[in-house]
Design an enzyme around this catalytic site. Structure first.
Site, short mmCIF file in Angstrom:
data_model
loop_
_atom_site.label_atom_id
_atom_site.label_comp_id
_atom_site.label_asym_id
_atom_site.label_seq_id
_atom_site.Cartn_x
_atom_site.Cartn_y
_atom_site.Cartn_z
N ASP A 113 0.85 -1.19 0.00
CA ASP A 113 0.00 0.00 0.00
C ASP A 113 0.89 1.24 0.00
O ASP A 113 2.10 1.13 0.17
CB ASP A 113 -1.02 0.00 1.14
CG ASP A 113 -0.40 -0.11 2.53
OD1 ASP A 113 0.84 -0.22 2.63
OD2 ASP A 113 -1.14 -0.09 3.51
N HIS A 115 11.65 -9.12 0.40
CA HIS A 115 11.33 -7.70 0.21
C HIS A 115 12.58 -6.85 0.41
O HIS A 115 13.45 -7.21 1.22
CB HIS A 115 10.24 -7.31 1.21
CG HIS A 115 9.58 -6.00 0.92
ND1 HIS A 115 10.12 -4.79 1.30
CD2 HIS A 115 8.42 -5.72 0.28
CE1 HIS A 115 9.32 -3.82 0.90
NE2 HIS A 115 8.28 -4.34 0.28
N TYR A 147 2.97 4.76 0.70
CA TYR A 147 3.67 5.34 1.86
C TYR A 147 2.68 6.16 2.67
O TYR A 147 1.82 6.84 2.11
CB TYR A 147 4.81 6.23 1.40
CG TYR A 147 5.94 5.49 0.70
CD1 TYR A 147 6.73 4.58 1.39
CD2 TYR A 147 6.24 5.74 -0.64
CE1 TYR A 147 7.79 3.92 0.75
CE2 TYR A 147 7.28 5.09 -1.28
CZ TYR A 147 8.06 4.17 -0.59
OH TYR A 147 9.09 3.53 -1.21
N PHE A 196 6.59 2.04 -4.45
CA PHE A 196 7.98 2.27 -4.06
C PHE A 196 8.49 3.68 -4.37
O PHE A 196 9.53 4.08 -3.87
CB PHE A 196 8.93 1.23 -4.69
CG PHE A 196 8.72 -0.17 -4.19
CD1 PHE A 196 9.22 -0.55 -2.96
CD2 PHE A 196 8.00 -1.09 -4.93
CE1 PHE A 196 9.02 -1.83 -2.47
CE2 PHE A 196 7.78 -2.37 -4.46
CZ PHE A 196 8.29 -2.76 -3.23
#
Length: 233
Positions: free
Chosen positions: A64, A186, A66, A77
């Site tokens: 989701d 990740h 920031y 990102f």
């Protein structure tokens, strides 16, 4: 009414008429009125506006947006120009330098990737300020699952990048015999050393694209964030 401004409207436009999306829309209307929500309302669909369905070469799947001020602008990102590069993205840059030799830039604005066919898609497209995961389970996942299903059905193969367990849950929606699927830990500082660093995703994607006669992605970002073509709202 067209919510999306390119071929995505024809591909997934029917979703916006379904009951789950109408419920999500009502929820979002109240949230934007009463809470601080990211990204700005007109940036929610930037990923789809920036990378048309027919132009997608790569999908980098995030979770989701920031949840800090002025960060999110609709691309997974990526942060808005002049915002400090977040830790996960710093690790992405670290791996880019190790993989292809491109030194980190001084911003986290990934619009240049989106413009080349990298769909920077979050599975949930909105979030409350300082409340990560606060809009999960409200309907966004149904819409973004449909995006993934439509990309999976496309005749032209795509590289899907699934970093972390959350993204990897989506592998069930993807024909792994047809498409390239890259999976690793990740890039978060909590997990990057468990398989993300050293995984060489950027060169692997480009080798796969070139092997199919497709122009590779220029992963080297402009040293300064290029604002000459602002986000396609």
């Amino acid at each position: 009414m067209s919510i999306l401004h390119n071929d995505w409207q024809e591909i997934i436009g029917e979703e916006f008429e379904k009951p789950y999306y109408q419920e999500l829309r009502a929820f979002l209307k109240e949230e934007y009125q009463n809470e601080v929500i990211y990204p700005e309302m007109d940036a929610i669909f930037n990923a789809l506006h920036s990378t048309a369905y027919e132009d997608v070469k790569v999908v980098i799947l995030g979770q989701d947006p920031y949840h800090g001020p002025n960060q999110a602008h609709g691309l997974s990102f990526s942060v808005q120009p002049h915002i400090t590069t977040p830790p996960s993205l710093r690790n992405m840059y670290k791996e880019l330098e190790a993989d292809l030799g491109f030194p980190p830039v001084d911003h986290g604005y990934l619009q240049a990737w989106a413009d080349q066919g990298v769909l920077l898609l979050n599975t949930v497209l909105t979030v409350r300020k300082k409340q990560p995961g606060s809009h999960q389970g409200k309907g966004w996942e149904l819409l973004t699952n449909e995006v993934i299903k439509q990309l999976n059905a496309r005749e032209e193969p795509i590289a899907f990048v699934l970093w972390g367990k959350h993204a990897q849950k989506k592998v069930s929606l993807i024909d792994t015999q047809k498409h390239l699927v890259i999976q690793s830990a990740h890039p978060s500082p909590f997990s990057a050393h468990r398989g993300f660093l050293g995984s060489r995703p950027y060169s692997n994607i480009n080798q796969w694209l070139e092997g199919r006669g497709v122009e590779p992605i220029q992963w080297q970002l402009p040293f300064k964030a290029d604002l000459s073509a602002s986000d396609d709202e």
